[in-house]
Write an enzyme that holds these catalytic residues in place. Structure first.
Site, mmCIF file in Angstrom:
data_model
loop_
_atom_site.group_PDB
_atom_site.id
_atom_site.type_symbol
_atom_site.label_atom_id
_atom_site.label_comp_id
_atom_site.label_asym_id
_atom_site.label_seq_id
_atom_site.Cartn_x
_atom_site.Cartn_y
_atom_site.Cartn_z
ATOM 1 N N ASP A 1 -61.248 30.479 -38.638
ATOM 2 C CA ASP A 1 -60.128 30.914 -39.471
ATOM 3 C C ASP A 1 -60.266 32.364 -39.881
ATOM 4 O O ASP A 1 -61.314 32.980 -39.695
ATOM 5 C CB ASP A 1 -60.073 30.053 -40.739
ATOM 6 C CG ASP A 1 -59.456 28.700 -40.432
ATOM 7 O OD1 ASP A 1 -58.871 28.546 -39.359
ATOM 8 O OD2 ASP A 1 -59.583 27.796 -41.285
ATOM 9 N N LYS B 1 -54.404 32.394 -39.814
ATOM 10 C CA LYS B 1 -53.081 32.963 -40.058
ATOM 11 C C LYS B 1 -53.253 34.397 -40.509
ATOM 12 O O LYS B 1 -53.873 34.652 -41.533
ATOM 13 C CB LYS B 1 -52.381 32.193 -41.181
ATOM 14 C CG LYS B 1 -52.117 30.766 -40.845
ATOM 15 C CD LYS B 1 -51.396 30.074 -41.995
ATOM 16 C CE LYS B 1 -51.479 28.587 -41.785
ATOM 17 N NZ LYS B 1 -51.760 27.817 -42.953
ATOM 18 N N MET C 1 -55.187 30.782 -55.384
ATOM 19 C CA MET C 1 -53.813 31.219 -55.073
ATOM 20 C C MET C 1 -53.748 32.740 -54.990
ATOM 21 O O MET C 1 -54.629 33.448 -55.456
ATOM 22 C CB MET C 1 -52.857 30.764 -56.170
ATOM 23 C CG MET C 1 -53.131 31.437 -57.484
ATOM 24 S SD MET C 1 -51.949 30.991 -58.733
ATOM 25 C CE MET C 1 -52.831 31.567 -60.179
#
Ligand code: SAH
Length: 511
Positions: A39, A61, A177
């Site tokens: 990742d 991503k 977050m």
């Protein structure tokens, strides 16, 4: 799908950023893997553990880039495993904390594919340790909540129970977050009754040299994130324990913390320096400017050398020792060393000689060529001595030149140095970073640095950064090219340079 072979999948937590925070089990699994799926938040340094021919597949991503869906990743895992491959699925932090490791494992179990889950240090725990904000503390905090405010976009409403969270007492809340969700989460917590002055912190790039930590009351977090332009990855820690950080933040207090340092050493020799610098908190850019290759000595030359009765063998580099001895081993003539004395310029070179079972008769007190000549010629009467100076194919060798004033000296080149041209991308990367320091461990390196970057780029880079030279010769090379701000180590070793850098960056004026 038809089962072809016995494959296996390791779902591995790589830890939050510092490559040393992976487990031994994780490293061993990467070493075994035929295919590695990794990742974005996995430190690329971990890929160096891979087998030479392992396939490395980036499945992360990139913001704004097309990326593989979770379903595609699941399918890839199954495909590789059914093809009999050992697969390392390497994920940031811990695979079972907001990492979708469970979804991947469930998919594998559906196909009967054997797997193991290797836990990792999750970002919240990494951030806690590297900022000195303990997640619990006796009599102050007795419960910890990890929550993600990214959440699944398909969910109709938030699953986060703000009404309960806001009322927790003696608790640390760790939120995974980005900054964009922060205003919403903070507002919900305050709306549901959490004290707006609750102490909190936001940690960007936790456990890496780029870590930044900000402290603020809960209500001020969104503003702090905005003003400081905080970028993912971020964790927010809401906790009374934030107060411990000024005392316990060992990481950001490291002498070279956050310093961006270019290591110009040849690839096969750069690791030690890189490790030492990283251990002091620096971000190291490996920028090898040359490489060394063994010269295979032709047998008649070797024969001539072997027949001469040298009294001394003089080495100034580990490469010199290594490549010379490789030639002797190949020719079955290791006994060449017997009856000869050995001089080396430094300890590392001496250790390399010792490795093959030979002893070293002379190392100067100070590891530079001027001292070498001075002490060596003072200590030994070299008048009727024959010396073999073993070296790389560099043209100018002050050791040879100076020794010739005292004894008969032959030289033997056992390795070739050639410049290593990095890709344009690598060069641009170095040029675009605000580099704090550049380390040169030989004057040859200085020359190659100018050659491969070009005069103009090299000068521009050196004008902005501090240059560190291993010794006087290297310093002289830099000075002769008009470079200012050159620091040169008192102790001419890699350790000596690192100590000097710590000193220089510790002083206020250096910051
Ligand atoms: N499985 C991972 C989390 C994946 S979700 C783990 O256990 O850590 C990705 C989120 O993790 C990021 O948006 C960020 O909130 C957090 N994160 C991951 N690495 C981080 C780091 N080095 N510093 C701060 N937050 C990080």
């Amino acid at each position: 799908m038809q089962r072809r072979n016995e494959g296996f999948v390791y779902i591995i937590g790589a830890g939050p950023g510092d490559p040393q925070l992976i487990t031994l089990k994780g490293v061993n699994a990467i070493k075994k893997a035929d295919v590695i799926l990794f990742d974005r938040l996995v430190n690329p340094a971990l890929l160096d553990y891979a087998k030479e021919n392992a396939k490395k597949v980036f499945v992360g991503k990139e913001p704004g880039q097309p990326h593989r869906t979770q379903e595609e990743i699941n399918n890839l895992l199954v495909e590789y495993a059914l093809d009999g491959k050992i697969v390392a699925r390497v994920k940031g932090g811990d695979p079972f904390i907001f990492g979708r490791g469970s979804e991947e494992a469930l998919h594998l179990s559906k196909f009967g594919i054997p797997f193991e889950i290797v836990p990792g240090i999750t970002a919240g725990i990494g951030a806690s340790a590297y900022t000195g904000i303990p997640l619990t503390h006796r009599s102050l905090v007795t419960q910890v909540v990890f929550l993600t405010a990214h959440e699944d976009p398909q969910k109709q409403e938030s699953q986060i129970e703000y009404e309960h969270l806001a009322k927790l007492k003696n608790a640390t809340i760790v939120i995974y977050m980005g900054a964009s969700r922060l205003p919403f989460v903070v507002e919900e917590l305050i709306k549901n009754g959490m004290d707006k002055d609750t102490p909190a912190s936001i940690v960007e790039n936790a456990t890496t040299p780029m870590q930044r930590t900000f402290f603020a009351a809960l209500k001020e977090l969104p503003e702090v994130a905005r003003v400081n332009n905080l970028q993912p990855p971020l964790v927010t820690i809401i906790s009374p324990c934030t107060f411990f950080s000024p005392k316990l933040n060992w990481f950001e207090k490291k002498p070279l913390f956050g310093k961006k340092i270019v290591n110009t050493r040849a690839k096969d020799q750069s690791e030690h320096l890189t490790q030492l610098l990283e251990a002091e908190g620096a971000k190291v850019f490996s920028f090898p400017v040359f490489e060394t290759r063994a010269i295979e000595l032709d047998s008649s030359l070797l024969e001539t050398i072997l027949q001469k009765n040298y009294n001394w063998l003089v080495f100034t580099s580990v490469n010199g020792v290594r490549y010379f001895i490789q030639n002797l081993i190949k020719a079955g003539k290791l006994e060449f060393f017997s009856g000869k004395k050995v001089a080396t310029i430094g300890k590392k070179t001496a250790q390399e000689v010792n490795k093959y079972g030979f002893s070293v008769d002379f190392i100067p007190e100070r590891f530079n060529s001027a001292k070498f000549i001075e002490e060596f010629t003072r200590k030994f009467n070299l008048q009727s001595s024959k010396i073999l100076r073993i070296k790389g194919n560099f043209q100018v060798d002050p050791i040879t030149e100076n020794l010739r004033k005292y004894a008969s000296v032959d030289t033997l080149d056992v390795y070739r140095i050639s410049s290593l041209f990095p890709s344009k991308q690598e060069v641009d990367k170095i040029l675009s970073e605000s580099i704090d320091a550049i380390v040169f461990t030989a004057s040859t390196t200085v020359n190659y640095f100018f050659e491969i970057l070009g005069e103009q780029n090299a000068r521009a880079l050196l004008a902005k950064a501090k240059s560190f030279a291993i010794g006087p010769m290297t310093k002289e090379s830099l000075k002769s090219r008009g470079v200012e701000h050159v620091f040169s180590a008192e102790v001419h070793t890699i350790e000596g340079i690192v100590d000097l850098m710590k000193e220089v960056f510790k002083t206020k004026e250096a910051r």
